[in-house]
Every structure is written in C-alpha cells, then in structure tokens.
Motif scaffolding. Structure first.
Motif, PDB file in Angstrom:
ATOM      1  N   LEU A  65       5.185  -6.669  -3.720  1.00 59.29           N
ATOM      2  CA  LEU A  65       3.908  -7.303  -3.430  1.00 59.29           C
ATOM      3  C   LEU A  65       2.805  -6.669  -4.269  1.00 59.29           C
ATOM      4  O   LEU A  65       2.922  -5.522  -4.683  1.00 59.29           O
ATOM      5  CB  LEU A  65       3.558  -7.125  -1.943  1.00 59.29           C
ATOM      6  CG  LEU A  65       4.467  -7.782  -0.910  1.00 59.29           C
ATOM      7  CD1 LEU A  65       4.091  -7.302   0.485  1.00 59.29           C
ATOM      8  CD2 LEU A  65       4.370  -9.300  -0.996  1.00 59.29           C
ATOM      9  N   ASP A  69      -1.735  -6.252  -0.894  1.00 56.99           N
ATOM     10  CA  ASP A  69      -0.875  -6.937   0.074  1.00 56.99           C
ATOM     11  C   ASP A  69       0.185  -6.006   0.629  1.00 56.99           C
ATOM     12  O   ASP A  69       0.578  -6.110   1.790  1.00 56.99           O
ATOM     13  CB  ASP A  69      -0.221  -8.157  -0.579  1.00 56.99           C
ATOM     14  CG  ASP A  69      -1.228  -9.223  -0.959  1.00 56.99           C
ATOM     15  OD1 ASP A  69      -2.259  -9.340  -0.263  1.00 56.99           O
ATOM     16  OD2 ASP A  69      -1.003  -9.937  -1.956  1.00 56.99           O
ATOM     17  N   ARG A  70       0.667  -5.089  -0.197  1.00 59.12           N
ATOM     18  CA  ARG A  70       1.647  -4.114   0.276  1.00 59.12           C
ATOM     19  C   ARG A  70       1.006  -3.169   1.290  1.00 59.12           C
ATOM     20  O   ARG A  70       1.616  -2.822   2.306  1.00 59.12           O
ATOM     21  CB  ARG A  70       2.227  -3.319  -0.895  1.00 59.12           C
ATOM     22  CG  ARG A  70       3.255  -2.286  -0.443  1.00 59.12           C
ATOM     23  CD  ARG A  70       3.887  -1.588  -1.613  1.00 59.12           C
ATOM     24  NE  ARG A  70       4.868  -2.435  -2.245  1.00 59.12           N
ATOM     25  CZ  ARG A  70       5.631  -2.029  -3.260  1.00 59.12           C
ATOM     26  NH1 ARG A  70       5.500  -0.819  -3.750  1.00 59.12           N
ATOM     27  NH2 ARG A  70       6.524  -2.835  -3.786  1.00 59.12           N
ATOM     28  N   ARG A  72      -1.502  -3.871   3.266  1.00 58.76           N
ATOM     29  CA  ARG A  72      -1.662  -4.657   4.491  1.00 58.76           C
ATOM     30  C   ARG A  72      -0.330  -4.797   5.232  1.00 58.76           C
ATOM     31  O   ARG A  72      -0.268  -4.665   6.460  1.00 58.76           O
ATOM     32  CB  ARG A  72      -2.230  -6.027   4.151  1.00 58.76           C
ATOM     33  CG  ARG A  72      -2.534  -6.889   5.374  1.00 58.76           C
ATOM     34  CD  ARG A  72      -3.037  -8.265   4.963  1.00 58.76           C
ATOM     35  NE  ARG A  72      -4.214  -8.163   4.123  1.00 58.76           N
ATOM     36  CZ  ARG A  72      -5.454  -7.990   4.598  1.00 58.76           C
ATOM     37  NH1 ARG A  72      -5.641  -7.904   5.909  1.00 58.76           N
ATOM     38  NH2 ARG A  72      -6.470  -7.908   3.786  1.00 58.76           N
ATOM     39  N   ALA A  73       0.741  -5.056   4.488  1.00 55.01           N
ATOM     40  CA  ALA A  73       2.049  -5.240   5.106  1.00 55.01           C
ATOM     41  C   ALA A  73       2.537  -3.959   5.777  1.00 55.01           C
ATOM     42  O   ALA A  73       3.097  -3.997   6.880  1.00 55.01           O
ATOM     43  CB  ALA A  73       3.058  -5.712   4.060  1.00 55.01           C
ATOM     44  N   THR A 174      -6.940  -1.777   6.013  1.00 51.49           N
ATOM     45  CA  THR A 174      -6.595  -2.212   4.657  1.00 51.49           C
ATOM     46  C   THR A 174      -7.807  -2.132   3.742  1.00 51.49           C
ATOM     47  O   THR A 174      -7.728  -1.650   2.610  1.00 51.49           O
ATOM     48  CB  THR A 174      -6.048  -3.652   4.671  1.00 51.49           C
ATOM     49  OG1 THR A 174      -4.868  -3.702   5.475  1.00 51.49           O
ATOM     50  CG2 THR A 174      -5.710  -4.123   3.257  1.00 51.49           C
ATOM     51  N   TRP A 178      -7.763   0.334   0.639  1.00 47.43           N
ATOM     52  CA  TRP A 178      -7.781  -0.286  -0.679  1.00 47.43           C
ATOM     53  C   TRP A 178      -9.008   0.132  -1.474  1.00 47.43           C
ATOM     54  O   TRP A 178      -8.913   0.406  -2.666  1.00 47.43           O
ATOM     55  CB  TRP A 178      -7.712  -1.801  -0.568  1.00 47.43           C
ATOM     56  CG  TRP A 178      -7.801  -2.462  -1.917  1.00 47.43           C
ATOM     57  CD1 TRP A 178      -8.762  -3.304  -2.373  1.00 47.43           C
ATOM     58  CD2 TRP A 178      -6.884  -2.297  -3.002  1.00 47.43           C
ATOM     59  NE1 TRP A 178      -8.518  -3.675  -3.671  1.00 47.43           N
ATOM     60  CE2 TRP A 178      -7.367  -3.066  -4.086  1.00 47.43           C
ATOM     61  CE3 TRP A 178      -5.709  -1.564  -3.164  1.00 47.43           C
ATOM     62  CZ2 TRP A 178      -6.714  -3.125  -5.310  1.00 47.43           C
ATOM     63  CZ3 TRP A 178      -5.054  -1.625  -4.391  1.00 47.43           C
ATOM     64  CH2 TRP A 178      -5.553  -2.394  -5.441  1.00 47.43           C
TER      65      TRP A 178
END
Length: 198
Positions: A65, A69-70, A72-73, A174, A178
């Motif tokens: 990802l 997104d990684r 967040r996952a 996140t 980030w």
C-alpha cells in the motif's frame, strides 16, 4: 488454554483459577498439572491472548500500500483487534497479579515482548522505505518504538473512555503519524532554531 480464554471472555480479566478450571471441566489440582503455579498459567494465557490480538496486525505489514494507507491499515488493524477482544486486552495489559515474592506481573513480560516485536517489524519497514528513497534510516528504530508506544497508549485510553469512534481515532492517529513521517520520507531536514543571542 481455550477454556481459559473462554473464561476470560465470560468473566473478565479478573477471572479466577477456579473459574478457568470449571470452564475446562477439571479441578484446580488437575489444572496445575499443566502449569507450575498461577503466574505460569497467567503468562501462558497472556501469550496466547496477545497472539490473538496480533493476528490482525501482522498481515498488514506486508500489504503493498502507499505509505499513508499502510499507516492507516496498521493502526486500524491494531485497534480492531483490541476492540473485538476487550477482555483479553485488559487481561494482558492490566492484570496485576504479581509473580512469586512480589515480582512483576507475568503479563508485563508478554506486553514488553510483543511491544518489541511490533516495533522491530516496524523498524524494518521504515528502514527499507527510507533506504529505498535514499534517505537517512538512522532514526528508524527510535521512531518505530515511539509510534508503537503512541498507538498502544492511545488505544488503551480509547478502550477505557470511548469518547470517539474507532474510525475517528484511526484518522487522528494516522494524521499525526503521517505528518511526522512525511518529512523524513521525503528527505526534509529537521529545522533547528538558532540559539538565543546568535
């Protein structure tokens, strides 16, 4: 072991050895044939419970990802595991039954081990990403431990307070992570203020 997990889910993290034995359909003496003492039982159950909680997290480490997104996952998987198994989470993290002679609770060893395990995996992930971008990876381990500690403590706070949805907490964490990582991942140098009087 399965009976112990069922008993924790049913009775909560303060479950008694008698309740675990009853769930297994045995007497306490029979239970202690498999474990040297209560601390040994708690350590074994904590290890199994921690493994259940981590099973949702580890697969996310390898998903291809984009970085945000990684992040967040990973956060979402960690918090989902804790939310789905709150009694196991509290048993692993908060049970304070000490070992022999007032030693640290056996769960504390399990928490520390899993904390280091997750931070180690995240260190590798950060190091690989930074090196692939030609950036300095010297801070990867420090960042990994800091990030794991933040998500862990924020997740524990959230499970006890529930002042927002899991999705909202995932978004907030996140965003914070980030914003902190995007600079190093893009090679932005840390700006240092000039000393006073210079």
């Amino acid at each position: 072991m399965e009976a112990a997990l069922t008993a924790i889910r049913r009775h909560g993290p303060a479950v008694s050895v008698a309740a675990i034995a009853a769930e297994a359909g045995v007497t306490k003496p029979v239970l202690y044939r498999h474990f040297s003492d209560r601390a040994d039982l708690q350590r074994a159950v904590s290890e199994r419970a921690a493994k259940i909680l981590l099973e949702k997290l580890v697969p996310e480490l390898g998903r291809p990802l984009p970085p945000v997104d990684r992040i967040r996952a990973l956060i979402g998987a960690f918090l989902a595991g804790a939310e789905e198994e709150p009694e196991l989470w509290h048993f692993v993290v908060h049970s304070q039954d000490p070992g022999p002679a007032g030693a640290a609770a056996p769960q504390s060893d399990v928490v520390a081990h899993n904390f280091e395990l997750i931070a180690g995996m995240l260190t590798s992930l950060l190091t690989d990403n930074l090196r692939a971008l030609g950036q300095d990876a010297g801070g990867a381990e420090a960042w990994a431990f800091g990030l794991v500690g933040m998500v862990y403590t924020a997740g524990d706070w959230w499970l006890q307070r529930r002042t927002m949805s899991r999705e909202a907490l995932v978004d907030y964490l996140t965003q914070l992570i980030w914003q902190g990582l995007s600079g190093p991942l893009q090679g932005a140098p840390l700006k240092k203020d000039a000393p006073e009087g210079s």
